[in-house]
Every structure is written in structure tokens, then in C-alpha cells.
Design a protein around this motif. Sequence first.
Motif, PDB file in Angstrom:
ATOM      1  N   VAL B 246       0.858  -1.182   0.000  1.00  0.00           N
ATOM      2  CA  VAL B 246       0.000   0.000   0.000  1.00  0.00           C
ATOM      3  C   VAL B 246       0.896   1.235   0.000  1.00  0.00           C
ATOM      4  N   VAL B 247       0.723   2.039  -1.022  1.00  0.00           N
ATOM      5  CA  VAL B 247       1.450   3.309  -1.080  1.00  0.00           C
ATOM      6  C   VAL B 247       0.419   4.394  -0.792  1.00  0.00           C
ATOM      7  N   THR B 248       0.794   5.392  -0.021  1.00  0.00           N
ATOM      8  CA  THR B 248      -0.179   6.415   0.364  1.00  0.00           C
ATOM      9  C   THR B 248       0.361   7.820   0.099  1.00  0.00           C
ATOM     10  N   SER B 249      -0.531   8.758   0.083  1.00  0.00           N
ATOM     11  CA  SER B 249      -0.122  10.148  -0.142  1.00  0.00           C
ATOM     12  C   SER B 249       0.000  10.886   1.183  1.00  0.00           C
ATOM     13  N   ASP B 250      -0.159  10.153   2.284  1.00  0.00           N
ATOM     14  CA  ASP B 250      -0.048  10.802   3.592  1.00  0.00           C
ATOM     15  C   ASP B 250       0.117   9.740   4.674  1.00  0.00           C
ATOM     16  N   ASP B 251       0.946  10.022   5.645  1.00  0.00           N
ATOM     17  CA  ASP B 251       1.174   9.068   6.730  1.00  0.00           C
ATOM     18  C   ASP B 251      -0.124   8.647   7.420  1.00  0.00           C
ATOM     19  N   TYR B 252      -1.077   9.559   7.477  1.00  0.00           N
ATOM     20  CA  TYR B 252      -2.357   9.218   8.098  1.00  0.00           C
ATOM     21  C   TYR B 252      -2.945   7.963   7.466  1.00  0.00           C
ATOM     22  N   LEU B 253      -2.927   7.948   6.154  1.00  0.00           N
ATOM     23  CA  LEU B 253      -3.514   6.815   5.448  1.00  0.00           C
ATOM     24  C   LEU B 253      -2.683   5.559   5.647  1.00  0.00           C
ATOM     25  N   PRO B 269       6.685  -6.000   7.036  1.00  0.00           N
ATOM     26  CA  PRO B 269       6.348  -5.928   5.612  1.00  0.00           C
ATOM     27  C   PRO B 269       6.230  -7.290   4.924  1.00  0.00           C
ATOM     28  N   GLY B 270       6.334  -8.365   5.684  1.00  0.00           N
ATOM     29  CA  GLY B 270       6.303  -9.693   5.058  1.00  0.00           C
ATOM     30  C   GLY B 270       5.136  -9.896   4.112  1.00  0.00           C
ATOM     31  N   ASP B 271       3.932  -9.723   4.645  1.00  0.00           N
ATOM     32  CA  ASP B 271       2.740  -9.912   3.815  1.00  0.00           C
ATOM     33  C   ASP B 271       2.347  -8.633   3.091  1.00  0.00           C
ATOM     34  N   LEU B 272       2.663  -7.548   3.718  1.00  0.00           N
ATOM     35  CA  LEU B 272       2.204  -6.268   3.179  1.00  0.00           C
ATOM     36  C   LEU B 272       3.246  -5.174   3.419  1.00  0.00           C
ATOM     37  N   SER B 273       3.663  -4.542   2.342  1.00  0.00           N
ATOM     38  CA  SER B 273       4.550  -3.385   2.473  1.00  0.00           C
ATOM     39  C   SER B 273       3.706  -2.122   2.543  1.00  0.00           C
ATOM     40  N   ILE B 274       4.146  -1.163   3.325  1.00  0.00           N
ATOM     41  CA  ILE B 274       3.389   0.078   3.451  1.00  0.00           C
ATOM     42  C   ILE B 274       4.330   1.279   3.330  1.00  0.00           C
ATOM     43  N   VAL B 275       3.905   2.243   2.555  1.00  0.00           N
ATOM     44  CA  VAL B 275       4.717   3.454   2.400  1.00  0.00           C
ATOM     45  C   VAL B 275       3.873   4.683   2.738  1.00  0.00           C
ATOM     46  N   GLY B 276       4.370   5.501   3.646  1.00  0.00           N
ATOM     47  CA  GLY B 276       3.681   6.731   4.016  1.00  0.00           C
ATOM     48  C   GLY B 276       4.212   7.923   3.242  1.00  0.00           C
ATOM     49  N   TYR B 277       3.699   9.090   3.569  1.00  0.00           N
ATOM     50  CA  TYR B 277       4.162  10.303   2.897  1.00  0.00           C
ATOM     51  C   TYR B 277       4.175  11.458   3.885  1.00  0.00           C
ATOM     52  N   ASN B 278       5.209  12.246   3.825  1.00  0.00           N
ATOM     53  CA  ASN B 278       5.452  13.439   4.653  1.00  0.00           C
ATOM     54  C   ASN B 278       6.436  13.203   5.782  1.00  0.00           C
ATOM     55  N   ASN B 279       6.728  11.935   6.034  1.00  0.00           N
ATOM     56  CA  ASN B 279       7.695  11.626   7.081  1.00  0.00           C
ATOM     57  C   ASN B 279       7.373  12.397   8.361  1.00  0.00           C
ATOM     58  N   SER B 280       6.127  12.301   8.752  1.00  0.00           N
ATOM     59  CA  SER B 280       5.678  13.014   9.946  1.00  0.00           C
ATOM     60  C   SER B 280       6.031  12.235  11.205  1.00  0.00           C
ATOM     61  N   ILE B 281       5.679  12.792  12.309  1.00  0.00           N
ATOM     62  CA  ILE B 281       5.899  12.131  13.596  1.00  0.00           C
ATOM     63  C   ILE B 281       5.221  10.764  13.638  1.00  0.00           C
ATOM     64  N   LEU B 282       4.135  10.631  12.907  1.00  0.00           N
ATOM     65  CA  LEU B 282       3.419   9.359  12.884  1.00  0.00           C
ATOM     66  C   LEU B 282       4.302   8.229  12.373  1.00  0.00           C
ATOM     67  N   ALA B 283       5.128   8.561  11.403  1.00  0.00           N
ATOM     68  CA  ALA B 283       5.958   7.537  10.784  1.00  0.00           C
ATOM     69  C   ALA B 283       6.891   6.902  11.805  1.00  0.00           C
ATOM     70  N   GLU B 284       7.311   7.689  12.755  1.00  0.00           N
ATOM     71  CA  GLU B 284       8.194   7.178  13.794  1.00  0.00           C
ATOM     72  C   GLU B 284       7.441   6.456  14.893  1.00  0.00           C
ATOM     73  N   CYS B 285       6.236   6.927  15.157  1.00  0.00           N
ATOM     74  CA  CYS B 285       5.525   6.466  16.351  1.00  0.00           C
ATOM     75  C   CYS B 285       4.729   5.189  16.166  1.00  0.00           C
ATOM     76  N   THR B 286       4.480   4.817  14.930  1.00  0.00           N
ATOM     77  CA  THR B 286       3.755   3.572  14.720  1.00  0.00           C
ATOM     78  C   THR B 286       4.696   2.399  14.918  1.00  0.00           C
ATOM     79  N   GLU B 287       4.107   1.227  14.961  1.00  0.00           N
ATOM     80  CA  GLU B 287       4.898   0.014  15.132  1.00  0.00           C
ATOM     81  C   GLU B 287       4.378  -1.021  14.140  1.00  0.00           C
ATOM     82  N   PRO B 288       5.148  -1.491  13.192  1.00  0.00           N
ATOM     83  CA  PRO B 288       6.500  -1.026  12.905  1.00  0.00           C
ATOM     84  C   PRO B 288       6.518   0.402  12.363  1.00  0.00           C
TER      85      PRO B 288
END
Lengths: 335, 335
Positions: B246-253, B269-288
Amino acid sequence: MLMNIYDVSKKAGVSIATVSRVINGNTNVSEKTKEKVLSVIKEIGYTPNVFARGLGLNTMKTIGIMCTDSSDLYLANAVYYLERELRANDYDSILCCTGTDLETKKKYLELLLSKRVDAIILVGSKFVESNDNDNSYIKEAAKKVPIMLVNGHVDGENIYTTLCNDEDAIYSVTDTLIKSGITDIVYLYTSNSHSGLNKLSGFRKAHFMHNLLLRPEYTKLCNKDYRRAKEYLTELYEKKVPFNAVVTSDDYLAVGALKFAYEFGLNVPGDLSIVGYNNSILAECTEPALTSIDSRVESLCITTVKTLMGIFNGSDVPNKTYITANIIKRNTTSF
Amino acid sequence: MLMNIYDVSKKAGVSIATVSRVINGNTNVSEKTKEKVLSVIKEIGYTPNVFARGLGLNTMKTIGIMCTDSSDLYLANAVYYLERELRANDYDSILCCTGTDLETKKKYLELLLSKRVDAIILVGSKFVESNDNDNSYIKEAAKKVPIMLVNGHVDGENIYTTLCNDEDAIYSVTDTLIKSGITDIVYLYTSNSHSGLNKLSGFRKAHFMHNLLLRPEYTKLCNKDYRRAKEYLTELYEKKVPFNAVVTSDDYLAVGALKFAYEFGLNVPGDLSIVGYNNSILAECTEPALTSIDSRVESLCITTVKTLMGIFNGSDVPNKTYITANIIKRNTTSF
DNA sequence: TTGTACGCGTTATCAG
DNA sequence: CTGATAACGCGTACAA
């Protein structure tokens, strides 16, 4: 190109005084002249010069908003709500981010004052120094314009405070946790500011009220650094210090706790309950979503601006207003 | 109580002209008088009246910063950096949050103009309407003061743009994903703004370049709503539509995607790779922690202010500056 | 090097 | 209801 009041008066065949009256909604103008002036204003696209107006009235209806860092989740919200409320009252907001250095804060406060703002809002507990002598710059500034503190308190003439009862909030969750049988609770906090100390004291009080003694390892200053929170919990865990809940003074630190739980495969909230603070976007975005204390920024800001407007129109306003926090229950606690 | 330049001149035994010269650093003042004036200024605590100064010079060195919502993670950062850079150049910032309604935007732009700001910075792609006629209010405003767009573009005299090459960024991650063997990629996006459409087109282009055809279900507008993102992915999953990224246009998504994976026990990312956008604080705070595209807000803001200062001092400045995004690799992708 | 005097565009006061 | 005019405080030509 740029029209002034004389251009309008000439074109409308009236004096500038009349134009001024029309602009400022003075009633003593005949409907006919009023319409004429208005139409000329529209026609030539005249806008009063705010500098000249400011010069005469000695105000530009502008409020200085100071915060240490407007990109911080909590402060960003506060700035947003303040700006919105001020604008609803026809005031502009000059933003000023100071960082945490005291000298810089002083310098910028002085700067804002020299810009002849009508009041200054200091957002966040970071403006209240623990050594009260260091707060004299705020008291000094209050001699010139009203100083509004959002979530901080300094005693003094012309200084007004709106704050969230942090101590009660932390007391309350801790109490709830203890009542639910969870007694080994770690408290991670961001700062030794006045507000920070209040929260800590709420945590202590809950233990005291339940006759629980509090191990010194159970409270830890981590600044605003979720990594440090995670590391500290890891340290405790590896030392076999038992704990089954983490209460924090900021969602950031709760994120650290969550990351710790994730790393060691702990079930949240089964093995470990976690409580955040500020009910920020982080609380929603983590998995599981964080139970967090809502410090009611919006209410704080609305109240602050309402109080300020009260000051401006000479009402009798309270110097100190408390707002009660809410606990937002999500999925990191089972109470 | 409040001193003016006459008080200073009287006390120092010089004319107001001399005082003015001292204040403004004019060299044609003898060292002796200069010192005397300076000492008097300090003694009586004199500060020049900015309104009077503004009236004469027709500027208060103030920039209007407009954004739809200063509490948004991305915009809050932008506002922070802009304020910092402007202040470093001795400019104040008037903040103005408009929301997304076009009429309100127009109204506030007009308002800011009437406040005689020296320039207006429009932050975020939300100020550029897809129907170019609707952007005429920006072009109109540009006749009065420079208009700076941060991450948006409108063609016109006195309008300057700094933007991140979103299309390339999305193209690049998508391309990387495809090259790594992941070809069933869902793209979730927040908005149909110009920038939003650019990102989408980068996503399409990557498929085109690899001769992959793109299923219509693989692109979905979700606004800024992680719940909707989660729901949509759930829908696809239950319909057995295959996807492994899943590629997104915003970390929220991306958060929504993460929550989806969590709910269905998918390995990331084994079953699913995910890419956020904006490199916001969310990107760091989620797990993974999220792999995210850093749209370089800070650089954008620094460049914007630098360009603006260039305009003010008559330098030759570019109308449009591109800044290249960076992909920040964290733990939701294995490339 | 310094001082005088005017302009900047309003609002407010007062007289009519 | 309307107009003339004095502040408001500063910057700056121009004069000395």
C-alpha cells in the motif's frame, strides 16, 4: 494607485470627517451621504490605512502568541484554536516561537511588546520557570499589556491564567488503575516544569491515598523522548523490576511504552496497561490506540480568548480558571 | 508614561532628527551625541512607535502566512519553519487559518492585504484550485504584494512557488516496489488537489513504465481519514482482491493500512509493504515504524523565505523552485 | 554634523 | 448632520 481618505472625500464631495464616520459606522450621517460615500469607496477600492489608524488609536488589534515550538502536537493545536478564536473577535495573531532558552524568551517578549501588540498569550507550561525570580520578565511585561497564560501560572497584576487540572487528572487515572488491582505503576514524565511537577504529585498522591509505597524506580524523567521511555522500561524489565502499568505525562512517552511492549511481546493491556496524556493524534494512530488524558486544549484556548476579550471591554474577569481533564478510554487499558 | 522621540530629543538636548538617525544607525552622527542619545533611550526605556514608523515607511515588516489548518502535522511544521526563517530576517508573521472553503480563503486573503502585510505565503497545495479561474483571487492579490506558494503552483506575475517533486517521489517508490517483485500495489490518497493528482500520476507512470496494467480498485481517494483507508483495504481483502503493498499520499492513510494489517494479523512488511508520505511524527511512532517519503518541508520553507528576501532586495529570483523528496526507509518495507 | 519642518492617513474634538 | 483642524510619532528632505 493606493487611495486614501482624501480621495474618497473629494470624489464623494464630502469632508474626510464624514468619510471616517461612514467607515466607522457612526450613526450621525444621513442615509444619503452614507450611501454616496459607500459607493465611492467601493468604486475606487479604498481600504483604510491600518498604520495611520493604529497610530491614532494606538492599537492594531493584534495579539502576540508565544510558544516554545509551534510544531509540537499540543502547542500546534493550541495555536490553531487561539488564532481561530482571536480572529472570530477581529484580532490578528502574531506568532512567535521562542525555544526553551530563557534569554531568548525574554528577548522575544520584549520584541513583541515593542510591536505594540494588545496582549500576549504565553502558551504552554514552559514559560513558567521554577525559580520565580526568573518569571519577573513576565510580571514586567504585564505592566504594559495583559499577559495570558495557557496552561501555566504566574502570580501577578494583569496576568491571567487558564489551566487544566493536571494533578487531578493523573491522580484520577492512577487511582482507577490501583482500584482495578494494578499497583506496580511506572510514571514517565517529560519535564520538571510547574505543570510537570503537578502531574507527578498527582501520581504520588494516588499512592499515598492507597497507602502504597512508591519505589523510586517507578518515576522517571524522560524529556519528550519516546526512545528514552522505551529504554528505561527495557532497563527495568531486564532488572526484573515488576510493573504492569505505565502512566505518562505525554502521548510521546506512551508511544515509547508501546514500543517496549511490542519488542518484548507483551500484551497490551493484558500484561501492561498504558496511559498517555494530551489525547493527541498519536493516541489514535498507535495500535492498540492509547487511552489518554484529554487536557482540553480547545476549551483552554476558548476560555483564554474569552477572558481576554473581557479584559478589553472592562468586564470583571477571573485571574485563574481551571478546566477539568477528561480521560479518553481506548485500548491500552482495561478499566 | 510612554515616551516618544520628542522626550528623548529633549532629554538628550538634540533634535528628533538626530535621535532618529541614531535609532536607524545612520552614520552621520558624532560618537559623542550618539552615546548620549543611546544612554537616554536606555534610561527612559524608549521604544519607537511602530505604527508611526509603519505609516511613514508604509511597511511593518510583517508577512501573512495562510494555511488551511495550522494543527495539521505537515502544515504545523511548515508554519514553524516559516516563522523561524522570517524572524531570522526581522519579519513578523501573522498567522491566518482559512479552512478549505474558497470564499473564506478569498475573504481572509483580502483581509490580510488590508492589513498591509509585505507579502503573503500560502502554505499547502490546498490553495490551488483545480479550476484555474478560481485562482484569479491569488493573481489579483499578487498585484499588491508578492505571493509565495509553498507546495502549490499558480502561474502569474509576482507569484513565486517552491515545491516538492511529488510525482517523482511516488514514481520512485512505486518503481522500487515493483522492481523488488511487488506488483499488486494499492494507492490510497487524500485529495484531488494539484499535488494530489501529481502523486497519482507518478503512481500510474511507474505501472506504465513496467508495462503493468493498473486495476481500477487499486487507487482510492480516502481524504485525510485513516479509518476510511482501513475500511477500503478491508473491503478489498474480503473481496479477495490481491495486494501486497500500500502506497499512500499521507502518513495518516498509512496508519490506516497498518491498522488493517494489525486487525487481520498480516505481517508487515512480510505480507504487506506500506509506504507513508510526509515523514511526519506518525511515521516514527507507529509500530512497525513507517517507511515514508520526506517531502522536505524545512527546505521548502527555507527556500521560500530566501526567495522572498531576494524579492525584497531586488535580486533576480526564480519563479519556481523544485526540491527533491527523500525516501526514508523504516520498517514497513523490505527494499 | 545637526536642526527645522513637512508628510504619512487616520480619528477625534469642536464649532457650526 | 457636517466640516475644519489638531493630534498621533516617526522619517527625511532640505537648510544651516
